[in-house]
Design an enzyme around this catalytic site. Structure first.
Site, PDB file in Angstrom:
ATOM      1  N   GLU A  26      -9.684  -9.910  -7.721  1.00  0.00           N
ATOM      2  CA  GLU A  26      -8.738  -8.805  -7.469  1.00  0.00           C
ATOM      3  C   GLU A  26      -7.517  -8.882  -8.395  1.00  0.00           C
ATOM      4  O   GLU A  26      -7.022  -7.864  -8.874  1.00  0.00           O
ATOM      5  CB  GLU A  26      -8.329  -8.823  -5.996  1.00  0.00           C
ATOM      6  CG  GLU A  26      -9.487  -8.442  -5.085  1.00  0.00           C
ATOM      7  CD  GLU A  26      -9.231  -8.675  -3.599  1.00  0.00           C
ATOM      8  OE1 GLU A  26     -10.160  -8.409  -2.808  1.00  0.00           O
ATOM      9  OE2 GLU A  26      -8.128  -9.126  -3.231  1.00  0.00           O
ATOM     10  N   ARG A  45       2.524  -6.633   8.795  1.00  0.00           N
ATOM     11  CA  ARG A  45       1.818  -5.492   9.407  1.00  0.00           C
ATOM     12  C   ARG A  45       2.409  -5.123  10.763  1.00  0.00           C
ATOM     13  O   ARG A  45       2.458  -3.940  11.114  1.00  0.00           O
ATOM     14  CB  ARG A  45       0.324  -5.797   9.497  1.00  0.00           C
ATOM     15  CG  ARG A  45      -0.351  -5.670   8.123  1.00  0.00           C
ATOM     16  CD  ARG A  45      -1.760  -6.161   8.150  1.00  0.00           C
ATOM     17  NE  ARG A  45      -2.494  -5.823   6.927  1.00  0.00           N
ATOM     18  CZ  ARG A  45      -3.602  -6.428   6.550  1.00  0.00           C
ATOM     19  NH1 ARG A  45      -4.121  -7.406   7.293  1.00  0.00           N
ATOM     20  NH2 ARG A  45      -4.217  -6.069   5.435  1.00  0.00           N
ATOM     21  N   TYR A  54     -12.500  -1.440  -3.692  1.00  0.00           N
ATOM     22  CA  TYR A  54     -13.021  -1.648  -2.333  1.00  0.00           C
ATOM     23  C   TYR A  54     -14.540  -1.477  -2.265  1.00  0.00           C
ATOM     24  O   TYR A  54     -15.073  -1.148  -1.210  1.00  0.00           O
ATOM     25  CB  TYR A  54     -12.325  -0.696  -1.360  1.00  0.00           C
ATOM     26  CG  TYR A  54     -10.936  -1.170  -0.935  1.00  0.00           C
ATOM     27  CD1 TYR A  54     -10.766  -2.345  -0.217  1.00  0.00           C
ATOM     28  CD2 TYR A  54      -9.800  -0.435  -1.241  1.00  0.00           C
ATOM     29  CE1 TYR A  54      -9.509  -2.785   0.184  1.00  0.00           C
ATOM     30  CE2 TYR A  54      -8.529  -0.866  -0.849  1.00  0.00           C
ATOM     31  CZ  TYR A  54      -8.400  -2.042  -0.134  1.00  0.00           C
ATOM     32  OH  TYR A  54      -7.160  -2.471   0.275  1.00  0.00           O
ATOM     33  N   ASN A  97      -2.161   0.157   6.632  1.00  0.00           N
ATOM     34  CA  ASN A  97      -1.667  -1.094   7.220  1.00  0.00           C
ATOM     35  C   ASN A  97      -0.729  -1.877   6.284  1.00  0.00           C
ATOM     36  O   ASN A  97      -0.649  -3.095   6.348  1.00  0.00           O
ATOM     37  CB  ASN A  97      -2.838  -1.956   7.719  1.00  0.00           C
ATOM     38  CG  ASN A  97      -3.785  -2.367   6.617  1.00  0.00           C
ATOM     39  OD1 ASN A  97      -3.600  -1.998   5.461  1.00  0.00           O
ATOM     40  ND2 ASN A  97      -4.798  -3.138   6.966  1.00  0.00           N
ATOM     41  N   LYS A 125       0.826  -1.219   0.000  1.00  0.00           N
ATOM     42  CA  LYS A 125       0.000   0.000   0.000  1.00  0.00           C
ATOM     43  C   LYS A 125       0.861   1.270   0.000  1.00  0.00           C
ATOM     44  O   LYS A 125       2.071   1.221   0.253  1.00  0.00           O
ATOM     45  CB  LYS A 125      -0.938  -0.040   1.208  1.00  0.00           C
ATOM     46  CG  LYS A 125      -1.931  -1.203   1.134  1.00  0.00           C
ATOM     47  CD  LYS A 125      -2.949  -1.106   2.246  1.00  0.00           C
ATOM     48  CE  LYS A 125      -3.959  -2.233   2.152  1.00  0.00           C
ATOM     49  NZ  LYS A 125      -4.988  -2.125   3.205  1.00  0.00           N
ATOM     50  N   ARG A 172      -2.562 -14.586   4.557  1.00  0.00           N
ATOM     51  CA  ARG A 172      -3.206 -13.762   5.601  1.00  0.00           C
ATOM     52  C   ARG A 172      -2.533 -13.975   6.956  1.00  0.00           C
ATOM     53  O   ARG A 172      -2.395 -13.038   7.745  1.00  0.00           O
ATOM     54  CB  ARG A 172      -4.709 -14.023   5.639  1.00  0.00           C
ATOM     55  CG  ARG A 172      -5.381 -13.308   4.460  1.00  0.00           C
ATOM     56  CD  ARG A 172      -6.841 -13.594   4.352  1.00  0.00           C
ATOM     57  NE  ARG A 172      -7.678 -12.958   5.361  1.00  0.00           N
ATOM     58  CZ  ARG A 172      -8.136 -11.718   5.281  1.00  0.00           C
ATOM     59  NH1 ARG A 172      -7.812 -10.944   4.261  1.00  0.00           N
ATOM     60  NH2 ARG A 172      -8.930 -11.234   6.216  1.00  0.00           N
ATOM     61  N   PHE A 178     -15.419   4.175   6.943  1.00  0.00           N
ATOM     62  CA  PHE A 178     -14.045   4.515   6.554  1.00  0.00           C
ATOM     63  C   PHE A 178     -13.837   4.478   5.036  1.00  0.00           C
ATOM     64  O   PHE A 178     -12.732   4.728   4.558  1.00  0.00           O
ATOM     65  CB  PHE A 178     -13.042   3.570   7.237  1.00  0.00           C
ATOM     66  CG  PHE A 178     -13.257   2.097   6.989  1.00  0.00           C
ATOM     67  CD1 PHE A 178     -12.818   1.497   5.812  1.00  0.00           C
ATOM     68  CD2 PHE A 178     -13.884   1.300   7.939  1.00  0.00           C
ATOM     69  CE1 PHE A 178     -13.001   0.144   5.565  1.00  0.00           C
ATOM     70  CE2 PHE A 178     -14.076  -0.057   7.714  1.00  0.00           C
ATOM     71  CZ  PHE A 178     -13.636  -0.638   6.518  1.00  0.00           C
ATOM     72  N   HIS A 236      -2.189  -5.529   1.572  1.00  0.00           N
ATOM     73  CA  HIS A 236      -3.505  -6.166   1.437  1.00  0.00           C
ATOM     74  C   HIS A 236      -3.308  -7.642   1.131  1.00  0.00           C
ATOM     75  O   HIS A 236      -2.334  -8.012   0.474  1.00  0.00           O
ATOM     76  CB  HIS A 236      -4.281  -5.497   0.295  1.00  0.00           C
ATOM     77  CG  HIS A 236      -5.519  -6.230  -0.122  1.00  0.00           C
ATOM     78  ND1 HIS A 236      -6.694  -6.136   0.581  1.00  0.00           N
ATOM     79  CD2 HIS A 236      -5.761  -7.095  -1.157  1.00  0.00           C
ATOM     80  CE1 HIS A 236      -7.615  -6.900  -0.015  1.00  0.00           C
ATOM     81  NE2 HIS A 236      -7.068  -7.482  -1.069  1.00  0.00           N
ATOM     82  N   THR A 294      -5.560  -7.119  10.424  1.00  0.00           N
ATOM     83  CA  THR A 294      -5.816  -5.811   9.791  1.00  0.00           C
ATOM     84  C   THR A 294      -5.350  -4.673  10.685  1.00  0.00           C
ATOM     85  O   THR A 294      -4.721  -3.721  10.223  1.00  0.00           O
ATOM     86  CB  THR A 294      -7.332  -5.661   9.515  1.00  0.00           C
ATOM     87  OG1 THR A 294      -7.761  -6.749   8.695  1.00  0.00           O
ATOM     88  CG2 THR A 294      -7.645  -4.350   8.816  1.00  0.00           C
TER      89      THR A 294
HETATM   90  P1  CMP Z   1      -7.507  -4.420   3.608  1.00  0.00           P
HETATM   91  O1  CMP Z   1      -7.182  -5.734   4.195  1.00  0.00           O
HETATM   92  O2  CMP Z   1      -6.862  -4.002   2.358  1.00  0.00           O
HETATM   93  O3  CMP Z   1      -9.100  -4.351   3.397  1.00  0.00           O
HETATM   94  C1  CMP Z   1      -9.897  -3.242   3.641  1.00  0.00           C
HETATM   95  C2  CMP Z   1      -9.101  -2.072   4.131  1.00  0.00           C
HETATM   96  O4  CMP Z   1      -9.874  -1.076   4.762  1.00  0.00           O
HETATM   97  C3  CMP Z   1      -8.149  -2.523   5.242  1.00  0.00           C
HETATM   98  O5  CMP Z   1      -7.136  -3.312   4.715  1.00  0.00           O
HETATM   99  C4  CMP Z   1      -7.734  -1.196   5.821  1.00  0.00           C
HETATM  100  O6  CMP Z   1      -6.791  -0.514   4.996  1.00  0.00           O
HETATM  101  C5  CMP Z   1      -9.072  -0.479   5.764  1.00  0.00           C
HETATM  102  N1  CMP Z   1      -9.805  -0.600   7.041  1.00  0.00           N
HETATM  103  C6  CMP Z   1     -10.365  -1.696   7.569  1.00  0.00           C
HETATM  104  N2  CMP Z   1     -10.962  -1.438   8.741  1.00  0.00           N
HETATM  105  C7  CMP Z   1     -10.785  -0.109   8.951  1.00  0.00           C
HETATM  106  C8  CMP Z   1     -11.175   0.765   9.983  1.00  0.00           C
HETATM  107  N3  CMP Z   1     -11.882   0.342  11.035  1.00  0.00           N
HETATM  108  N4  CMP Z   1     -10.828   2.053   9.874  1.00  0.00           N
HETATM  109  C9  CMP Z   1     -10.124   2.487   8.797  1.00  0.00           C
HETATM  110  N5  CMP Z   1      -9.723   1.690   7.768  1.00  0.00           N
HETATM  111  C10 CMP Z   1     -10.048   0.410   7.861  1.00  0.00           C
END
Ligand code: CMP
Length: 139
Positions: free
Chosen positions: A128, A104, A51, A114, A11, A87, A59, A117, A93
């Site tokens: 994807e 992460r 997304y 984070n 990212k 994962r 968010f 992905h 996450t």
């Molecule tokens: P990812 O695993 O790419 O999938 C969805 C993304 O949304 C996640 O990583 C984060 O970058 C973002 N995300 C998920 N939960 C939250 C949250 N509670 N607040 C802000 N961003 C979030």
């Protein structure tokens, strides 16, 4: 049915901070083969499409802005049990909950920024991967 492929993106925060080389090295050392890879920039609109599943989440707007804030490195990876193993490899996450030694835990700045992905299912990995790579690029 499980497949042997998953999809990932390094990212914008991790790319901007110069961590992409270290992360790619970790990915290969963990046994994932890189099938496709490029460095690219998403528009906010394309980030929103990627997304779309989160469109109703509070968010979502911030996420689209963040994901279009700088270059990303999408990849298709191959390994037995790729989706689940990747994962585990990247960690939770929320980096505060990520296990020691995960990408992460090492590089994520926040639950949004984070670092990386990882697809959550074989079906989404295929969708994807196709979002970024044409059929002739994912051989
Ligand atoms: P990812 O695993 O790419 O999938 C969805 C993304 O949304 C996640 O990583 C984060 O970058 C973002 N995300 C998920 N939960 C939250 C949250 N509670 N607040 C802000 N961003 C979030």
């Amino acid at each position: 049915m499980t497949t042997n492929r998953t999809f990932t993106m390094i990212k914008p925060d991790a790319v901007a901070d110069g961590h992409s080389g270290s992360i790619i090295k970790m990915i290969e050392a963990a046994g994932f083969k890189i099938i496709a890879m490029k460095k690219t920039l998403l528009t906010a609109e394309r980030a929103g499409q990627f997304y779309q599943v989160h469109a109703e989440r509070p968010f979502y707007g911030d996420l689209c802005g963040y994901m279009s804030s700088g270059p990303i490195i999408p990849m298709i990876l191959e390994k037995e049990n790729a989706v689940a193993d990747f994962r585990t490899f990247i960690g939770a996450t929320n980096p505060e909950q990520a296990a020691e030694g995960t990408v992460r835990k090492l590089y994520a700045k926040s639950i949004q920024a984070n670092a990386i992905h990882g697809s959550d299912s074989d079906e989404n990995a295929a969708i994807e991967g196709s979002f970024f790579f044409s059929e002739t690029e994912r051989f």
